[in-house]
Design an enzyme around this catalytic site. Sequence first.
Site, PDB file in Angstrom:
ATOM      1  N   ARG A  26      86.671 -17.819 -35.133  1.00  0.00           N
ATOM      2  CA  ARG A  26      86.729 -18.368 -33.775  1.00  0.00           C
ATOM      3  C   ARG A  26      87.528 -19.663 -33.751  1.00  0.00           C
ATOM      4  NH1 ARG A  26      81.589 -19.754 -30.680  1.00  0.00           N
ATOM      5  NH2 ARG A  26      81.021 -20.649 -32.680  1.00  0.00           N
ATOM      6  N   ASP A  86      78.403 -24.459 -41.569  1.00  0.00           N
ATOM      7  CA  ASP A  86      77.755 -24.005 -40.320  1.00  0.00           C
ATOM      8  C   ASP A  86      76.320 -24.522 -40.208  1.00  0.00           C
ATOM      9  OD1 ASP A  86      76.931 -22.405 -42.423  1.00  0.00           O
ATOM     10  OD2 ASP A  86      76.909 -20.550 -41.275  1.00  0.00           O
ATOM     11  N   SER A 101      81.975 -21.755 -43.691  1.00  0.00           N
ATOM     12  CA  SER A 101      80.585 -21.433 -44.077  1.00  0.00           C
ATOM     13  C   SER A 101      80.478 -20.820 -45.473  1.00  0.00           C
ATOM     14  CB  SER A 101      79.974 -20.494 -43.040  1.00  0.00           C
ATOM     15  OG  SER A 101      80.083 -21.067 -41.765  1.00  0.00           O
TER      16      SER A 101
END
Length: 917
Positions: free
Chosen positions: A539, A656, A602
Amino acid sequence: MFAVHLMAFYFSKLKEDQIKKVDRFLYHMRLSDDTLLDIMRRFQAEMEKGLAKDTNPTAAVKMLPTFVRAIPDGSEKGEFLSLDLGGSKFRVLKVQVAEEGKRHVQMESQFYPTPSEVIRGNGTELFEYVADCLADFMKTKDLKHKKLPLGLTFSFPCRQTKLEEGVLISWTKKFKARGVQDTDVVSRLTKAMRRHKDMDVDILALVNDTVGTMMTCAYDDPHCEVGVIIGTGTNACYMEDMSNIDLVEGDEGRMCINTEWGAFGDDGALEDIRTEFDRELDLGSLNPGKQLFEKMISGLYLGELVRLILLKMAKAGLLFGGEKSSALHTKGKIETRHVAAMEKYKEGLANTREILVDLGLEPSEADCVAVQHVCTIVSFRSANLCAAALAAILTRLQENKRVERLRTTVGVDGTLYKIHPQYPKRLHKVVRKLVPSCDVRFLLSESGSTKGAAMVTAVASRVQAQRKQIDKVLALFRLTREQLVDVQAKMRAELEYGLKKKSHALATVRMLPTYVCGLPDGTEKGKFLALDLGGTNFRVLLVKIRSGRRSVRMYNKIFAIPLGIMQGTGEELFDHIVQCIADFLDYMGLKGAPLPLGFTFSFPCRQMSIDKGALIGWTKGFKATDCEGEDVVDMLREAIKRRNEFDLDIVALVNDTVGTMMTCGYEDPNCEIGLIAGTGSNLCYMEDMRNIEVVEGDEGKMCINTEWGGFGDNGCIEDIWTQYDMEVDEGSLNPGKQRYEKMTSGMYLGEIVRQILIDLTKQGLLFRGQISERLRTRGIFETKFLSQIESDRLALLQVRRILQELGLDSTCEDSIVVKEVCGAVSRRAAQLCGAGLAAVVEKRREDQGLERLKITVGVDGTLYKLHPHFSRILQETVKELAPRCDVTFMLSEDGSGKGAALITAVAKRIQQAWKEN
């Protein structure tokens, strides 16, 4: 020739006249289709009343739970004894059930009389007589040296609380033994058997004869889920969904319900159907006002009904020229076998004459025709009434299964059904007319009630043995408090190792400094670009933060990361990321704007500063080459340079989990812990700088990314590591690594379940021992299936549909086991997460020297958010293991995106303050 035709015409006219005469006289016994549909609806209402806790005490149809939870699956085997008490004779059997898969039964039996003085005398004497007969049988068959399980068929209404326990509600038929009503018949018989010291028998099951019939037929036809007796008495049973049975605890699976439909109408529900003959018969019976439906249907009463009708017609001058015999006045002189003989095709009229002559009557041809038609009307009404009630049961089964067409089998037993020449055909025809959407097969039971009791016992033995095996597997996932305390202590030790300079390199919990040294204070503002890489989707976000108002607006676009890129070269991966950034900036019209950027990455990184981090190792299916050990921020900068299209300032490398904590910290200043329980599993928290030996400085706090997924990689939790965890680990992309994550995260839970299901199927405990090709496919059982299957709102029918999607043809019992397996795996995952979190909150409490700690945990991840029980079990575990910590759980909204922007904003704020100072 003319004389023959004349005779034929005369006889057909005679027959027609007599039939019309009888039809007029017995008008009320002829039931129309509309009346039958109405009776069917009334019976459905009675079933509802009987199943509901509040209305059961007053319901005429008692709908008794039998605690028979499963039908035979063909794997039953062994030697069993069976007793059948309930009719004019009493039977003992030895039943040998064949080896698996052959569905073969051998039986040896012996009939014993049930003398009138025994069945109407003292209850103790009745059971002692039964025990004596059993002892005699065992001696005759040389069985005294064996320990054998026994099934008792007891064909009277009993209230059961267990399969092997039942309290007699009331005697029916001709039984009237004193002192038995309201007592447990199994314990009465067990006590009587103890008198025989050389007899070692365990009563495993108390079975109604109707249930026995269903179980016998189900052994031959797995579609059989209804049993009907139409003999001396009448009754029906069927498999009902547990969720509809208020009288028994539990919602899972099905249980056989003994309807005791013979009492239908005892509350007046059939008064408009009953005739003067039914009322007269009832008054002369042993139990006036009771079993009214049975008295219109069963073999004990049909002959008597015919006698009463013939007597009334004779008195009215409609038969035998008004003459009556003493035999016709005598109760019980016409039996159901006589009715069956009179209705025989071709021989019926001759039989009728013979029977009437034996009754001392002198019937004319017309009398014989009329009497035969009386028998037809009485037996046809019986079949019609049976059909209406059976149609109600079939409709209920269809509704429970939510299918447009029901395919099922009805197991049938009983002398009336067997000996009456027209009865089966009439019953089948009417049932099919009343429920046209049901494809019904009628299967005649052989030795139904007694063989059935042995089958119930065999199934009970099988289920007992299977239950032990299943429990043995599930026990591996049931963690005791001591084990959880041990996990908590070991996690605490690993946290400490990871913080110490000397042991940091060896610690399985990496304890990586993030260089995030502050939480949002509300003064953050501006536009920020955020990247989020952690799975198959990538994203890019634009995040606008307004100062003071704690207001954040976000715009984002999702891009796929193809498998070839995930497992290609590092350069290809980062070029793909930059291409996605370019597409997003084009889309937002921001191509040339200078923007600070936060990069949510992450994967475990060793950070040297807030904008520098070397990848320790890929997880979650990534395998891009030339990345491990490299600074991923530099790799991104290099890719941006190669593109040479935009001006981006990479301010922060963000995990994250840290993003989750920062997002919640923006709303709640008490939030100092971030937890991810989703595809992966991880935790971060704000640690005192004085405890972080791997970073210089003692002032303030810094967020530590624990990377706790690697906990246990040194073997410290091998005592709770199962063979199934081992198989999942060996088949993973990183064998021997991330062991804690493989026991707790969404990426692996479904795979653990799949491995267990394969093992249980191999043991013959699931899916009839058949492993589907799809079940052999790695990753086919996704964690989302666990969430769906464990949903409290989901009926077992829907669980079966999910399993069917996976190519698994499951029975109701299979679905229960699968649900249990899912529950055991997810519960262990939640408890392990809770134990790890308890170690962190207790550490924070002790480090601050507090009697009680009040702290908030920011949580994100699909497993925590979507699984119906995970969050509750995790929270309960933390509360139990860290009782002096008041922990609030706060769901994060987009930690990886919004959190990255907030970290970037906080970092910019701290940088600015440092410059100004």
